[in-house]
Enzyme design. Sequence first.
Site, PDB file in Angstrom:
ATOM      1  N   ARG A 104       6.730  -2.857   0.839  1.00  0.00           N
ATOM      2  CA  ARG A 104       7.223  -3.638  -0.295  1.00  0.00           C
ATOM      3  C   ARG A 104       8.635  -4.097   0.047  1.00  0.00           C
ATOM      4  O   ARG A 104       9.343  -3.462   0.836  1.00  0.00           O
ATOM      5  CB  ARG A 104       7.237  -2.806  -1.570  1.00  0.00           C
ATOM      6  CG  ARG A 104       5.867  -2.267  -1.988  1.00  0.00           C
ATOM      7  CD  ARG A 104       5.993  -1.395  -3.224  1.00  0.00           C
ATOM      8  NE  ARG A 104       4.687  -0.889  -3.669  1.00  0.00           N
ATOM      9  CZ  ARG A 104       4.159   0.265  -3.277  1.00  0.00           C
ATOM     10  NH1 ARG A 104       4.825   1.028  -2.402  1.00  0.00           N
ATOM     11  NH2 ARG A 104       2.980   0.648  -3.714  1.00  0.00           N
ATOM     12  N   LYS A 157       6.721   3.578  -4.063  1.00  0.00           N
ATOM     13  CA  LYS A 157       6.579   3.531  -5.512  1.00  0.00           C
ATOM     14  C   LYS A 157       6.025   4.860  -6.022  1.00  0.00           C
ATOM     15  O   LYS A 157       5.148   5.454  -5.409  1.00  0.00           O
ATOM     16  CB  LYS A 157       5.637   2.380  -5.874  1.00  0.00           C
ATOM     17  CG  LYS A 157       5.614   2.003  -7.334  1.00  0.00           C
ATOM     18  CD  LYS A 157       4.752   0.763  -7.510  1.00  0.00           C
ATOM     19  CE  LYS A 157       4.721   0.320  -8.962  1.00  0.00           C
ATOM     20  NZ  LYS A 157       3.893  -0.882  -9.143  1.00  0.00           N
ATOM     21  N   HIS A 193       5.598 -10.236  -0.458  1.00  0.00           N
ATOM     22  CA  HIS A 193       4.382  -9.474  -0.731  1.00  0.00           C
ATOM     23  C   HIS A 193       3.182 -10.031   0.022  1.00  0.00           C
ATOM     24  O   HIS A 193       2.199  -9.307   0.237  1.00  0.00           O
ATOM     25  CB  HIS A 193       4.102  -9.454  -2.231  1.00  0.00           C
ATOM     26  CG  HIS A 193       3.553  -8.140  -2.708  1.00  0.00           C
ATOM     27  ND1 HIS A 193       4.286  -6.979  -2.730  1.00  0.00           N
ATOM     28  CD2 HIS A 193       2.324  -7.797  -3.160  1.00  0.00           C
ATOM     29  CE1 HIS A 193       3.547  -5.991  -3.185  1.00  0.00           C
ATOM     30  NE2 HIS A 193       2.345  -6.460  -3.450  1.00  0.00           N
ATOM     31  N   ARG A 240       2.765  -8.019   3.062  1.00  0.00           N
ATOM     32  CA  ARG A 240       2.082  -6.753   2.753  1.00  0.00           C
ATOM     33  C   ARG A 240       0.580  -6.972   2.608  1.00  0.00           C
ATOM     34  O   ARG A 240      -0.217  -6.190   3.124  1.00  0.00           O
ATOM     35  CB  ARG A 240       2.675  -6.174   1.471  1.00  0.00           C
ATOM     36  CG  ARG A 240       2.054  -4.874   0.975  1.00  0.00           C
ATOM     37  CD  ARG A 240       2.871  -4.350  -0.195  1.00  0.00           C
ATOM     38  NE  ARG A 240       2.195  -3.298  -0.937  1.00  0.00           N
ATOM     39  CZ  ARG A 240       2.248  -1.999  -0.634  1.00  0.00           C
ATOM     40  NH1 ARG A 240       2.930  -1.614   0.427  1.00  0.00           N
ATOM     41  NH2 ARG A 240       1.627  -1.107  -1.379  1.00  0.00           N
ATOM     42  N   HIS A 298      -0.846   3.528  -1.796  1.00  0.00           N
ATOM     43  CA  HIS A 298      -1.434   3.405  -3.117  1.00  0.00           C
ATOM     44  C   HIS A 298      -1.825   4.780  -3.646  1.00  0.00           C
ATOM     45  O   HIS A 298      -2.347   5.614  -2.902  1.00  0.00           O
ATOM     46  CB  HIS A 298      -2.676   2.512  -3.080  1.00  0.00           C
ATOM     47  CG  HIS A 298      -2.343   1.055  -2.957  1.00  0.00           C
ATOM     48  ND1 HIS A 298      -3.295   0.100  -2.637  1.00  0.00           N
ATOM     49  CD2 HIS A 298      -1.181   0.381  -3.112  1.00  0.00           C
ATOM     50  CE1 HIS A 298      -2.715  -1.094  -2.599  1.00  0.00           C
ATOM     51  NE2 HIS A 298      -1.437  -0.945  -2.890  1.00  0.00           N
ATOM     52  N   TYR A 358      -8.593  -6.055  -1.852  1.00  0.00           N
ATOM     53  CA  TYR A 358      -8.735  -6.585  -0.502  1.00  0.00           C
ATOM     54  C   TYR A 358     -10.205  -6.667  -0.092  1.00  0.00           C
ATOM     55  O   TYR A 358     -10.568  -7.483   0.761  1.00  0.00           O
ATOM     56  CB  TYR A 358      -7.944  -5.727   0.489  1.00  0.00           C
ATOM     57  CG  TYR A 358      -6.480  -5.656   0.132  1.00  0.00           C
ATOM     58  CD1 TYR A 358      -5.662  -6.775   0.235  1.00  0.00           C
ATOM     59  CD2 TYR A 358      -5.915  -4.484  -0.353  1.00  0.00           C
ATOM     60  CE1 TYR A 358      -4.324  -6.730  -0.122  1.00  0.00           C
ATOM     61  CE2 TYR A 358      -4.574  -4.425  -0.708  1.00  0.00           C
ATOM     62  CZ  TYR A 358      -3.790  -5.552  -0.589  1.00  0.00           C
ATOM     63  OH  TYR A 358      -2.467  -5.501  -0.951  1.00  0.00           O
TER      64      TYR A 358
END
Length: 331
Positions: free
Chosen positions: A159, A184, A256, A259, A282, A291
């Site tokens: 990120r 995150k 992004h 990414r 994630h 994806y």
Amino acid sequence: MTKLAHHLGCFLREHLPRERGASANTCDAYAYAFQLLVCFAAKSMHTQPSLLEIDQVDAPLILAFLEHLESERRCSSRTRNARLAAIKSFFRYLEYHDVSCLDQARRIHAIPQKRTDEALVDYLTMPEMQSILDAPDSTTSMGIRDRAMLHLAFAAGLRVSELVQLRLDQLELSPQAAVHVYGKGRRERVLPLWKQTATAIRAWLAVREQASDPEVFLNARGGAMTRAGFEYILDKHAKAAAVLQPTIAAKRISPHVLRHSCAMHTLQATHDVRRVALWLGHARVQSTEIYLRADPTEKLEALAATGIPTLRRGRFRPPDALIEMLRSTKH
């Protein structure tokens, strides 16, 4: 009646960072959401923001504010939902600190989130990505820095906040090049680096000036790189790369997207969405399933595994003469 400013200050300065352990980015996003809200409320009430009372920020005002975001500020549904989530979080906090707000908070919690379209993710093909990586001028220190940033952002799927906040002590270049990422939700992950990426980083560290800032990537003034700074760098090199790869010009290139490109190429190489989730950091595999929808190879394999449906040969039967007459005489 209770002043809004007191509780809002305690929520943003104490509850979020200390009790909830929210990241600096989350605190900044919530503070900006309330900046927009109190300015809108003060203008509607013809008063100063610091004089607003909590009971004035009721459900009808929140609904008007959300409409204002979409109609006048041209915010997307996702942004509207993010602002509403910040407001609901504040009123959950108020329920335990001011019991007189219980009914008001219940009405605000009843405001629904707006459904959003789940569009396919944008990503770059390998030739497009390579042209962007080759765009920086490797004969200058800023070009060496840009090349290292682009390599690392793509190879590690970082990120933009993870990239610009990366510190020197998070890099490990020997014996196996790797980067420690604090992502995150305070989740840490360790990612190995390609040889080309490690070479680009070593080249930057060799010319990086000694600065007091611990961040790996510095701007032209010797300070830490910012999000806006990296967005400007990426946009500049994407425009230069579009000369050799014209398809880049038709795409919206953002940090992004790098990414997303990393995730798509990892999925196509491994055919395992769980590995992509681990690579990106994630918390749930469901976040990575976007994806799968964007990758046509998964559908092609499913199509090849199934047989072509066959049609049975039929016989033509003429319609009954009486029924056909009745149908033709309908008014």
